[in-house]
Design an enzyme around this catalytic site. Structure first.
Site, PDB file in Angstrom:
ATOM      1  N   CYS A 147      40.447  39.726  27.619  1.00 38.50           N
ATOM      2  CA  CYS A 147      40.184  40.068  28.890  1.00 38.50           C
ATOM      3  C   CYS A 147      38.987  39.214  29.550  1.00 38.50           C
ATOM      4  CB  CYS A 147      39.857  41.393  29.047  1.00 38.50           C
ATOM      5  SG  CYS A 147      38.732  41.931  28.968  1.00 38.50           S
ATOM      6  N   CYS A 148      39.287  38.746  31.055  1.00 42.85           N
ATOM      7  CA  CYS A 148      37.833  38.311  31.828  1.00 42.85           C
ATOM      8  C   CYS A 148      38.453  36.666  31.398  1.00 42.85           C
ATOM      9  CB  CYS A 148      37.008  38.975  31.757  1.00 42.85           C
ATOM     10  SG  CYS A 148      35.932  38.717  33.265  1.00 42.85           S
ATOM     11  N   ILE A 149      36.713  36.101  31.241  1.00 43.38           N
ATOM     12  CA  ILE A 149      36.853  34.676  31.028  1.00 43.38           C
ATOM     13  C   ILE A 149      37.641  34.386  29.029  1.00 43.38           C
ATOM     14  CG2 ILE A 149      34.686  35.122  29.717  1.00 43.38           C
ATOM     15  CD1 ILE A 149      36.151  32.256  31.862  1.00 43.38           C
ATOM     16  N   PRO A 188      40.491  35.240  27.430  1.00 42.80           N
ATOM     17  CA  PRO A 188      41.351  34.206  27.062  1.00 42.80           C
ATOM     18  C   PRO A 188      41.020  32.973  26.956  1.00 42.80           C
ATOM     19  CG  PRO A 188      41.573  35.572  28.727  1.00 42.80           C
ATOM     20  CD  PRO A 188      40.070  36.033  28.764  1.00 42.80           C
ATOM     21  N   THR A 226      44.588  39.629  30.239  1.00 37.24           N
ATOM     22  CA  THR A 226      44.293  40.607  31.642  1.00 37.24           C
ATOM     23  C   THR A 226      43.790  40.218  32.279  1.00 37.24           C
ATOM     24  OG1 THR A 226      44.577  42.983  33.253  1.00 37.24           O
ATOM     25  CG2 THR A 226      42.845  42.605  31.216  1.00 37.24           C
TER      26      THR A 226
END
Length: 271
Positions: free
Chosen positions: A176-178, A180, A242
């Site tokens: 999630c967030c950065i 990925p 996400t």
């Protein structure tokens, strides 16, 4: 079926008589009973942290949300972190680097894990059904060099090993967030989301990350952070992502979006 008609003496003693009764009552005997229990074991999920604090480690709200949703989903959780120095230390009250200060990623991550944390070098696919990476700048500073090098970044050796091992084993990976960007760098052709591709007046302040993901050879999928469209599932690669705090929005939206990611990860484990 009705309760077993066990005499009160057998129930109170809990001795050989109870075992004998169970053997007679359960088809296949106790071996069958225990085998059934093993098949129903909960999913075992590894959570990889990158320190403690949004600007130089793991985003704490994201980590907490992941742990709450995993707990609600009945998963068994073990937390890990690389035993390496942080890129730098940020004074979160000022948003600036703290001069002449250094910290260890594993030691800092132990704050979130309440001390129950293990070196990432010991994480194996044999012990877990899935792995999840919270966000925070630590993913771009301590788990990789993305914060400095962008598309030319390097990924921590153990992080790269874990991602490749879980992918090869066909076990789901949640990010999630950065974070990925880690999958985009390591897993060729992966589909991920970090939200939107335009800043939209500051609502998506890190929208430029989507462009870097494309340059890394991954496919970026535009997604919302809200509960309606909060997660992208790359079914082929079993990668679930996400946006979380890539979006400036209410905390409960972040929490719900992470919940959707966790739910899909657990679903992909088949447990």
């Amino acid at each position: 079926p009705p309760p077993l008609p066990l005499p009160s003496a057998m129930l109170s003693s809990r001795g050989p008589a109870l075992c004998t009764a169970l053997q007679r009552a359960v088809p296949g005997g106790l071996a069958s009973f225990h085998s059934s229990a093993r098949r129903c074991r909960p999913a075992r999920v590894a959570v990889v942290l990158s320190g403690c604090g949004v600007y130089d480690g793991t985003e704490i709200h994201e980590a907490s949300a992941i742990l709450v949703h995993l707990s609600r989903g009945g998963a068994e959780v073990q937390m890990y972190a690389p035993d390496v120095p942080q890129m730098h230390v940020i004074d979160h009250s000022k948003g600036q680097p703290a001069e002449a200060e250094s910290r260890n990623v594993l030691v800092e991550s132990a704050r979130i894990a309440r001390g129950k944390i293990t070196s990432l070098a010991k994480l194996t696919t044999a012990d877990h059904d899935a792995v999840i990476f919270p966000g925070g700048f630590g993913a771009a500073k301590n788990l990789s060099t993305f914060a400095v090098d962008g598309k030319d970044c390097k990924v921590n050796r153990e992080v790269e090993r874990v991602l490749k091992d879980f992918h090869k084993a066909g076990k789901p990976i949640g990010l999630c967030c950065i974070s990925p960007v880690l999958a985009a760098k390591v897993l060729s052709g992966a589909e991920v989301t970090v939200g939107h591709e335009e800043e939209e007046g500051g609502k998506w302040p890190y929208a430029g990350t989507a462009g870097a993901i494309k340059e890394l050879g991954a496919k970026h999928c535009v997604k919302e952070v809200t509960i309606s469209f909060p997660a992208h599932v790359d079914a082929k690669n079993k990668v679930v992502t996400t946006p979380a705090f890539m979006c400036e929005t209410a905390l409960h939206h972040i929490f719900d979006g992470i919940g959707a990611m966790v739910k899909n990860v657990l679903k992909l484990t088949g447990k």
